[in-house]
Design a protein around this motif. Structure first.
Motif, PDB file in Angstrom:
ATOM      1  N   ARG A 255      41.051  27.491  47.215  1.00 52.48           N
ATOM      2  CA  ARG A 255      42.112  28.291  47.811  1.00 52.48           C
ATOM      3  C   ARG A 255      42.550  28.624  47.223  1.00 52.48           C
ATOM      4  O   ARG A 255      43.321  29.712  48.050  1.00 52.48           O
ATOM      5  N   LEU A 256      43.148  28.825  46.125  1.00 51.16           N
ATOM      6  CA  LEU A 256      44.470  29.571  45.104  1.00 51.16           C
ATOM      7  C   LEU A 256      43.462  30.531  44.814  1.00 51.16           C
ATOM      8  O   LEU A 256      44.000  31.269  44.217  1.00 51.16           O
ATOM      9  N   VAL A 257      42.074  30.754  44.370  1.00 48.15           N
ATOM     10  CA  VAL A 257      40.945  31.755  44.672  1.00 48.15           C
ATOM     11  C   VAL A 257      40.720  32.353  46.057  1.00 48.15           C
ATOM     12  O   VAL A 257      40.738  32.483  46.802  1.00 48.15           O
ATOM     13  N   LEU A 258      41.405  34.171  45.077  1.00 51.60           N
ATOM     14  CA  LEU A 258      41.527  35.203  46.658  1.00 51.60           C
ATOM     15  C   LEU A 258      40.766  36.714  46.494  1.00 51.60           C
ATOM     16  O   LEU A 258      40.376  36.797  47.419  1.00 51.60           O
ATOM     17  N   GLY A 259      39.735  36.287  45.723  1.00 55.05           N
ATOM     18  CA  GLY A 259      39.044  37.252  45.716  1.00 55.05           C
ATOM     19  C   GLY A 259      37.877  36.987  44.076  1.00 55.05           C
ATOM     20  O   GLY A 259      38.571  36.166  42.863  1.00 55.05           O
ATOM     21  N   MET A 260      36.704  37.482  43.577  1.00 53.52           N
ATOM     22  CA  MET A 260      35.856  37.778  42.977  1.00 53.52           C
ATOM     23  C   MET A 260      35.667  38.835  42.559  1.00 53.52           C
ATOM     24  O   MET A 260      35.027  40.056  42.913  1.00 53.52           O
ATOM     25  N   ALA A 261      34.550  38.918  41.317  1.00 51.21           N
ATOM     26  CA  ALA A 261      33.955  39.803  40.665  1.00 51.21           C
ATOM     27  C   ALA A 261      33.436  39.204  39.579  1.00 51.21           C
ATOM     28  O   ALA A 261      33.687  38.941  38.970  1.00 51.21           O
ATOM     29  N   PRO A 262      32.091  38.960  40.205  1.00 46.34           N
ATOM     30  CA  PRO A 262      30.429  38.509  39.755  1.00 46.34           C
ATOM     31  C   PRO A 262      30.235  39.510  38.606  1.00 46.34           C
ATOM     32  O   PRO A 262      30.522  40.571  38.629  1.00 46.34           O
ATOM     33  N   GLY A 263      29.726  38.672  37.562  1.00 46.03           N
ATOM     34  CA  GLY A 263      29.118  39.544  36.251  1.00 46.03           C
ATOM     35  C   GLY A 263      28.922  38.175  34.869  1.00 46.03           C
ATOM     36  O   GLY A 263      29.372  37.199  34.659  1.00 46.03           O
ATOM     37  N   THR A 264      28.477  39.155  33.665  1.00 45.07           N
ATOM     38  CA  THR A 264      28.518  38.682  32.675  1.00 45.07           C
ATOM     39  C   THR A 264      28.537  38.847  31.360  1.00 45.07           C
ATOM     40  O   THR A 264      29.025  40.171  31.224  1.00 45.07           O
ATOM     41  N   ARG A 265      29.018  37.996  30.093  1.00 41.99           N
ATOM     42  CA  ARG A 265      29.418  38.868  28.856  1.00 41.99           C
ATOM     43  C   ARG A 265      28.152  40.545  28.650  1.00 41.99           C
ATOM     44  O   ARG A 265      28.923  40.926  28.199  1.00 41.99           O
ATOM     45  N   GLU A 266      27.258  40.147  29.195  1.00 41.30           N
ATOM     46  CA  GLU A 266      25.870  40.996  29.054  1.00 41.30           C
ATOM     47  C   GLU A 266      26.584  42.715  29.939  1.00 41.30           C
ATOM     48  O   GLU A 266      25.810  43.424  30.193  1.00 41.30           O
ATOM     49  N   ALA A 267      26.932  42.510  31.373  1.00 41.12           N
ATOM     50  CA  ALA A 267      26.785  43.350  32.442  1.00 41.12           C
ATOM     51  C   ALA A 267      27.662  43.485  33.744  1.00 41.12           C
ATOM     52  O   ALA A 267      27.973  41.493  33.307  1.00 41.12           O
ATOM     53  N   ARG A 268      27.975  43.510  33.738  1.00 39.46           N
ATOM     54  CA  ARG A 268      29.085  43.687  35.072  1.00 39.46           C
ATOM     55  C   ARG A 268      28.595  43.754  36.089  1.00 39.46           C
ATOM     56  O   ARG A 268      27.416  44.487  36.172  1.00 39.46           O
ATOM     57  N   ALA A 269      28.782  43.374  37.523  1.00 39.83           N
ATOM     58  CA  ALA A 269      28.268  43.675  38.308  1.00 39.83           C
ATOM     59  C   ALA A 269      28.921  45.143  39.315  1.00 39.83           C
ATOM     60  O   ALA A 269      29.938  45.948  38.335  1.00 39.83           O
ATOM     61  N   ILE A 270      28.521  45.314  39.814  1.00 35.19           N
ATOM     62  CA  ILE A 270      28.963  47.102  41.023  1.00 35.19           C
ATOM     63  C   ILE A 270      29.746  46.792  42.679  1.00 35.19           C
ATOM     64  O   ILE A 270      30.462  47.266  43.055  1.00 35.19           O
ATOM     65  N   ILE A 271      29.720  44.947  42.398  1.00 30.09           N
ATOM     66  CA  ILE A 271      30.532  44.939  43.622  1.00 30.09           C
ATOM     67  C   ILE A 271      31.058  43.228  43.591  1.00 30.09           C
ATOM     68  O   ILE A 271      31.303  42.568  42.904  1.00 30.09           O
ATOM     69  N   ALA A 272      32.662  43.766  44.040  1.00 26.37           N
ATOM     70  CA  ALA A 272      33.501  42.442  44.328  1.00 26.37           C
ATOM     71  C   ALA A 272      34.331  42.091  45.597  1.00 26.37           C
ATOM     72  O   ALA A 272      33.795  42.166  46.672  1.00 26.37           O
ATOM     73  N   PHE A 273      34.939  40.851  45.144  1.00 25.39           N
ATOM     74  CA  PHE A 273      35.336  39.994  46.798  1.00 25.39           C
ATOM     75  C   PHE A 273      36.630  40.388  47.006  1.00 25.39           C
ATOM     76  O   PHE A 273      37.328  39.616  46.187  1.00 25.39           O
ATOM     77  N   ALA A 274      37.013  40.275  48.411  1.00 26.05           N
ATOM     78  CA  ALA A 274      38.438  39.733  49.046  1.00 26.05           C
ATOM     79  C   ALA A 274      38.834  38.864  49.474  1.00 26.05           C
ATOM     80  O   ALA A 274      37.834  39.433  50.617  1.00 26.05           O
ATOM     81  N   PHE A 275      39.196  37.436  49.806  1.00 27.48           N
ATOM     82  CA  PHE A 275      39.168  36.829  50.614  1.00 27.48           C
ATOM     83  C   PHE A 275      40.527  36.802  51.543  1.00 27.48           C
ATOM     84  O   PHE A 275      40.775  36.662  51.211  1.00 27.48           O
ATOM     85  N   TYR A 276      40.547  36.896  52.786  1.00 29.96           N
ATOM     86  CA  TYR A 276      41.302  37.668  53.254  1.00 29.96           C
ATOM     87  C   TYR A 276      42.492  37.259  54.180  1.00 29.96           C
ATOM     88  O   TYR A 276      43.510  37.060  54.086  1.00 29.96           O
ATOM     89  N   GLU A 277      42.000  35.560  54.693  1.00 37.90           N
ATOM     90  CA  GLU A 277      42.482  34.419  54.861  1.00 37.90           C
ATOM     91  C   GLU A 277      43.511  33.979  54.004  1.00 37.90           C
ATOM     92  O   GLU A 277      44.432  33.132  54.540  1.00 37.90           O
ATOM     93  N   ARG A 278      42.896  34.045  52.903  1.00 37.58           N
ATOM     94  CA  ARG A 278      43.435  32.843  51.426  1.00 37.58           C
ATOM     95  C   ARG A 278      44.159  34.621  51.218  1.00 37.58           C
ATOM     96  O   ARG A 278      45.979  33.844  51.201  1.00 37.58           O
ATOM     97  N   ILE A 279      44.697  35.221  51.143  1.00 33.41           N
ATOM     98  CA  ILE A 279      45.273  36.336  50.831  1.00 33.41           C
ATOM     99  C   ILE A 279      46.786  36.393  52.361  1.00 33.41           C
ATOM    100  O   ILE A 279      47.750  36.535  51.480  1.00 33.41           O
ATOM    101  N   HIS A 280      46.146  36.111  53.103  1.00 33.58           N
ATOM    102  CA  HIS A 280      47.430  36.305  54.502  1.00 33.58           C
ATOM    103  C   HIS A 280      48.519  34.540  54.101  1.00 33.58           C
ATOM    104  O   HIS A 280      49.224  34.470  54.721  1.00 33.58           O
ATOM    105  N   TYR A 281      47.391  33.856  53.558  1.00 33.37           N
ATOM    106  CA  TYR A 281      47.760  33.012  53.486  1.00 33.37           C
ATOM    107  C   TYR A 281      49.035  32.592  52.146  1.00 33.37           C
ATOM    108  O   TYR A 281      50.049  31.704  52.978  1.00 33.37           O
TER     109      TYR A 281
END
Ligand SMILES: [Zn+2]
Length: 198
Positions: free
Chosen positions: A94-120
């Motif tokens: 629950r301490l993780v408030l967002g994520m951005a997938p990726g590897t050492r070789e390639a970055r993703a183009i979408i990231a996520f934010a988790f609003y309920e945790r942010i609110h908390y």
């Protein structure tokens, strides 16, 4: 696949030195287009304030965030998806408030934010929801634009937030370190020049 995450650390740090906003040394201005998808039903005014907070983080490093709600999209555009909570078992911490997938070789183009945790956790950090949401979005966008393993000890890319980060966010001073801003700008410049050649 590695997942970079934002963790709200609640320990208080004082006396952090050696960090300064990057704006003074980066005169040329670059822009990145960001498609915002809100699946959490964030109140409209809070969403606008969050976008402003994220925009400010980048602006302090002389980078423009250009928010869009629909296409057409530029080839180098990124997406931030706000979700009420992570889907499935992506993150049970629950301490993780967002994520951005990726590897050492390639970055993703979408990231996520988790609003309920942010609110908390916003109140624990002395921030309102929109301030924390905006900075989480900026942090995760930073992951999409920086090399793998993009956490730092200070600034907006610190992995675990503390009182120093929260205070700087409240004052509207939190941004990328000089070296991080340079890497982001290199990434954006390379993308622009690649498109120009195509
Ligand atoms: Zn992170």
């Amino acid at each position: 696949m590695g997942w970079k995450c934002w963790i709200a650390g609640l320990t208080l740090w004082v006396g952090v030195t050696g960090w300064e906003p990057a704006a003074a040394q980066t005169p040329a201005r670059l822009a990145v287009q960001v498609f915002l998808q809100d699946d959490a039903g964030v109140p409209a005014d809070a969403l606008e304030q969050a976008k402003d907070a994220a925009t400010r983080v980048f602006a302090l490093s002389n980078i423009d965030l250009r928010w869009i709600g629909h296409g057409p999209y530029q080839p180098c555009s990124l997406t931030v998806r706000i979700m009420a909570a992570p889907i499935g078992t992506i993150s049970r911490n629950r301490l993780v408030l967002g994520m951005a997938p990726g590897t050492r070789e390639a970055r993703a183009i979408i990231a996520f934010a988790f609003y309920e945790r942010i609110h908390y956790y916003a109140a624990d950090l002395g921030l309102n929801d929109s301030q924390l949401l905006g900075h989480v979005m900026a942090h995760e966008l930073g992951h999409l634009l920086l090399p793998y393993g993009g956490h730092s000890l200070t600034g907006v890319m610190r992995g675990a937030w503390d009182g120093t980060q929260a205070n700087q966010a409240t004052l509207g001073l939190l941004t990328f370190a000089t070296a991080e801003a340079a890497l982001i700008r290199d990434r954006l410049s390379a993308c622009v020049s690649r498109i120009a050649r195509e």
